[in-house]
Design a protein around this motif. Structure first.
Motif, PDB file in Angstrom:
ATOM      1  N   MET A   1      -1.279 -13.371   2.529  1.00 15.18           N
ATOM      2  CA  MET A   1      -0.670 -12.358   3.378  1.00 15.18           C
ATOM      3  C   MET A   1      -1.271 -10.992   3.048  1.00 15.18           C
ATOM      4  O   MET A   1      -1.379 -10.624   1.878  1.00 15.18           O
ATOM      5  N   ASP A   2      -1.640 -10.266   4.070  1.00  8.74           N
ATOM      6  CA  ASP A   2      -2.158  -8.909   3.895  1.00  8.74           C
ATOM      7  C   ASP A   2      -0.977  -7.958   3.750  1.00  8.74           C
ATOM      8  O   ASP A   2      -0.190  -7.777   4.680  1.00  8.74           O
ATOM      9  N   LEU A   3      -0.818  -7.353   2.593  1.00  6.73           N
ATOM     10  CA  LEU A   3       0.319  -6.471   2.318  1.00  6.73           C
ATOM     11  C   LEU A   3      -0.012  -4.990   2.466  1.00  6.73           C
ATOM     12  O   LEU A   3       0.854  -4.148   2.294  1.00  6.73           O
ATOM     13  N   VAL A   4      -1.254  -4.683   2.799  1.00  2.14           N
ATOM     14  CA  VAL A   4      -1.696  -3.289   2.853  1.00  2.14           C
ATOM     15  C   VAL A   4      -1.103  -2.578   4.068  1.00  2.14           C
ATOM     16  O   VAL A   4      -1.127  -3.092   5.187  1.00  2.14           O
ATOM     17  N   GLU A   5      -0.566  -1.380   3.812  1.00  3.37           N
ATOM     18  CA  GLU A   5      -0.083  -0.516   4.887  1.00  3.37           C
ATOM     19  C   GLU A   5      -1.198   0.457   5.247  1.00  3.37           C
ATOM     20  O   GLU A   5      -1.873   0.987   4.368  1.00  3.37           O
ATOM     21  N   LYS A   6      -1.386   0.692   6.528  1.00  2.31           N
ATOM     22  CA  LYS A   6      -2.480   1.556   6.987  1.00  2.31           C
ATOM     23  C   LYS A   6      -1.936   2.905   7.437  1.00  2.31           C
ATOM     24  O   LYS A   6      -1.018   2.961   8.263  1.00  2.31           O
ATOM     25  N   LYS A   7      -2.531   3.970   6.896  1.00  6.59           N
ATOM     26  CA  LYS A   7      -2.113   5.323   7.246  1.00  6.59           C
ATOM     27  C   LYS A   7      -2.520   5.642   8.677  1.00  6.59           C
ATOM     28  O   LYS A   7      -3.676   5.503   9.052  1.00  6.59           O
ATOM     29  N   LEU A   8      -1.543   6.085   9.472  1.00  9.83           N
ATOM     30  CA  LEU A   8      -1.805   6.481  10.851  1.00  9.83           C
ATOM     31  C   LEU A   8      -1.822   8.001  11.000  1.00  9.83           C
ATOM     32  O   LEU A   8      -2.571   8.551  11.795  1.00  9.83           O
ATOM     33  N   GLN A   9      -0.967   8.653  10.224  1.00  8.59           N
ATOM     34  CA  GLN A   9      -0.819  10.098  10.327  1.00  8.59           C
ATOM     35  C   GLN A   9      -0.302  10.603   8.983  1.00  8.59           C
ATOM     36  O   GLN A   9       0.495   9.943   8.332  1.00  8.59           O
ATOM     37  N   SER A  10      -0.756  11.792   8.581  1.00  7.97           N
ATOM     38  CA  SER A  10      -0.323  12.362   7.302  1.00  7.97           C
ATOM     39  C   SER A  10       0.029  13.833   7.484  1.00  7.97           C
ATOM     40  O   SER A  10      -0.694  14.567   8.163  1.00  7.97           O
ATOM     41  N   GLU A  11       1.121  14.220   6.864  1.00  5.16           N
ATOM     42  CA  GLU A  11       1.554  15.611   6.927  1.00  5.16           C
ATOM     43  C   GLU A  11       1.823  16.114   5.512  1.00  5.16           C
ATOM     44  O   GLU A  11       2.558  15.475   4.755  1.00  5.16           O
ATOM     45  N   LEU A  12       1.205  17.245   5.156  1.00  6.32           N
ATOM     46  CA  LEU A  12       1.487  17.895   3.883  1.00  6.32           C
ATOM     47  C   LEU A  12       2.786  18.670   4.058  1.00  6.32           C
ATOM     48  O   LEU A  12       2.847  19.627   4.821  1.00  6.32           O
ATOM     49  N   VAL A  13       3.840  18.231   3.386  1.00  7.32           N
ATOM     50  CA  VAL A  13       5.163  18.828   3.529  1.00  7.32           C
ATOM     51  C   VAL A  13       5.342  20.010   2.591  1.00  7.32           C
ATOM     52  O   VAL A  13       5.976  21.002   2.922  1.00  7.32           O
ATOM     53  N   TYR A  14       4.759  19.889   1.385  1.00 10.17           N
ATOM     54  CA  TYR A  14       4.910  20.948   0.386  1.00 10.17           C
ATOM     55  C   TYR A  14       3.713  20.911  -0.547  1.00 10.17           C
ATOM     56  O   TYR A  14       3.275  19.840  -0.964  1.00 10.17           O
ATOM     57  N   ASP A  30       3.306  -6.255   9.639  1.00 11.94           N
ATOM     58  CA  ASP A  30       3.812  -6.947  10.833  1.00 11.94           C
ATOM     59  C   ASP A  30       3.592  -6.150  12.115  1.00 11.94           C
ATOM     60  O   ASP A  30       4.158  -6.459  13.157  1.00 11.94           O
ATOM     61  N   GLU A  31       2.772  -5.071  12.036  1.00 10.67           N
ATOM     62  CA  GLU A  31       2.413  -4.217  13.165  1.00 10.67           C
ATOM     63  C   GLU A  31       3.498  -3.198  13.545  1.00 10.67           C
ATOM     64  O   GLU A  31       3.335  -2.458  14.504  1.00 10.67           O
ATOM     65  N   SER A  32       4.625  -3.156  12.813  1.00  7.83           N
ATOM     66  CA  SER A  32       5.630  -2.119  13.076  1.00  7.83           C
ATOM     67  C   SER A  32       5.241  -0.849  12.311  1.00  7.83           C
ATOM     68  O   SER A  32       4.316  -0.857  11.496  1.00  7.83           O
ATOM     69  N   HIS A  33       5.959   0.232  12.587  1.00  5.43           N
ATOM     70  CA  HIS A  33       5.673   1.525  11.968  1.00  5.43           C
ATOM     71  C   HIS A  33       6.783   1.912  10.999  1.00  5.43           C
ATOM     72  O   HIS A  33       7.933   1.508  11.170  1.00  5.43           O
ATOM     73  N   ALA A  34       6.409   2.713   9.993  1.00  9.22           N
ATOM     74  CA  ALA A  34       7.381   3.245   9.032  1.00  9.22           C
ATOM     75  C   ALA A  34       6.861   4.588   8.528  1.00  9.22           C
ATOM     76  O   ALA A  34       5.701   4.933   8.749  1.00  9.22           O
ATOM     77  N   SER A  35       7.729   5.322   7.875  1.00 10.73           N
ATOM     78  CA  SER A  35       7.277   6.577   7.256  1.00 10.73           C
ATOM     79  C   SER A  35       7.323   6.415   5.740  1.00 10.73           C
ATOM     80  O   SER A  35       8.123   5.646   5.202  1.00 10.73           O
ATOM     81  N   ARG A  36       6.433   7.122   5.072  1.00 13.02           N
ATOM     82  CA  ARG A  36       6.338   7.087   3.613  1.00 13.02           C
ATOM     83  C   ARG A  36       6.262   8.519   3.109  1.00 13.02           C
ATOM     84  O   ARG A  36       5.444   9.304   3.569  1.00 13.02           O
ATOM     85  N   GLU A  37       7.144   8.862   2.175  1.00 13.06           N
ATOM     86  CA  GLU A  37       7.117  10.165   1.515  1.00 13.06           C
ATOM     87  C   GLU A  37       6.660   9.937   0.088  1.00 13.06           C
ATOM     88  O   GLU A  37       7.140   9.021  -0.582  1.00 13.06           O
ATOM     89  N   TYR A  38       5.721  10.774  -0.363  1.00 14.36           N
ATOM     90  CA  TYR A  38       5.191  10.568  -1.709  1.00 14.36           C
ATOM     91  C   TYR A  38       4.619  11.860  -2.260  1.00 14.36           C
ATOM     92  O   TYR A  38       4.341  12.804  -1.536  1.00 14.36           O
ATOM     93  N   ILE A  39       4.434  11.851  -3.565  1.00 23.49           N
ATOM     94  CA  ILE A  39       3.915  13.005  -4.293  1.00 23.49           C
ATOM     95  C   ILE A  39       2.515  12.680  -4.795  1.00 23.49           C
ATOM     96  O   ILE A  39       2.304  11.636  -5.426  1.00 23.49           O
ATOM     97  N   LEU A  40       1.569  13.580  -4.514  1.00 17.37           N
ATOM     98  CA  LEU A  40       0.234  13.462  -5.101  1.00 17.37           C
ATOM     99  C   LEU A  40       0.243  14.248  -6.410  1.00 17.37           C
ATOM    100  O   LEU A  40       0.693  15.392  -6.452  1.00 17.37           O
ATOM    101  N   HIS A  41      -0.232  13.635  -7.455  1.00 21.53           N
ATOM    102  CA  HIS A  41      -0.205  14.194  -8.808  1.00 21.53           C
ATOM    103  C   HIS A  41      -1.623  14.155  -9.374  1.00 21.53           C
ATOM    104  O   HIS A  41      -2.338  13.181  -9.150  1.00 21.53           O
ATOM    105  N   PRO A  42      -2.042  15.168 -10.119  1.00 16.41           N
ATOM    106  CA  PRO A  42      -3.417  15.179 -10.635  1.00 16.41           C
ATOM    107  C   PRO A  42      -3.681  14.194 -11.765  1.00 16.41           C
ATOM    108  O   PRO A  42      -4.829  14.005 -12.167  1.00 16.41           O
TER     109      PRO A  42
END
Length: 185
Positions: A1-14, A30-42
């Motif tokens: 099973m392919d578990l990879v989620e593909k980024k469609l759009q990205s917004e820098l919130v802060y 499964d071809e549905s859409h979802a949103s992901r919130e995350y922190i980029l850290h150095p």
């Protein structure tokens, strides 16, 4: 099973001093859409500074997000264009005043995979020489050394409870027991 989620759009919130918060729209397997919130850290390093008589260098520091003082191993964030081992050397000196003659990479862990890309690289520092601390402005911490066996018990009892220190102690124990690849018994 392919578990990879593909980024469609990205917004820098802060965007802060060193953290960036993103909110992305993703395509699920499964071809549905979802949103992901995350922190980029150095990225960061953590140091297990061990004296010849098996004392571990620790820090007692107030951590604002958790609202309490923690007993933990020395650590710090990686500066731009800085190699992790260089960060480890710098942070150990700045926070504790110690310099080490011997450095060994122990491993890398992702402490918060549900909401951050942060990676912590762990190093064993030995052949310690005490010197003068060089704390950053606004940095307040107490440095102490405790017997390694006592520190291990404190982690098991929950007195030491930050994941960075617990992972570091796990890898240190494995290294000292000869169970970590490249370890010497």
């Amino acid at each position: 099973m392919d578990l990879v989620e593909k980024k469609l759009q990205s917004e820098l919130v802060y965007e802060g001093g060193f953290l960036k918060v993103h909110k992305d729209k993703v395509l699920l397997p499964d071809e549905s859409h979802a949103s992901r919130e995350y922190i980029l850290h150095p990225g960061a390093v953590a140091i297990l500074a061990l004296t010849p008589d098996r004392q571990l260098v620790l820090e007692r520091q107030y951590r604002y997000p958790a609202g309490r003082v923690f007993l933990e191993i020395p650590a710090g964030k990686i500066d731009p264009d800085e190699a992790p081992e260089q960060t480890a050397r710098r942070e150990l000196l700045e926070e504790t005043g110690y310099q080490a003659a011997s450095w060994r990479y122990l491993g890398t862990a992702y402490p918060c995979i549900g909401y951050s890309n942060e990676q912590i690289s762990y190093y064993l520092a030995e052949g310690l020489q005490a010197g003068e601390r060089q704390l950053d402005e606004g940095e307040f911490l107490e440095v102490l050394t405790l017997p390694l066996e006592q520190v291990m018990q404190m982690a098991l009892s929950g007195e030491i409870c930050d994941s960075k220190s617990i992972v570091g102690l796990h890898w240190l124990a494995a290294y000292l027991d000869g169970r970590l690849p490249g370890a010497a018994v």
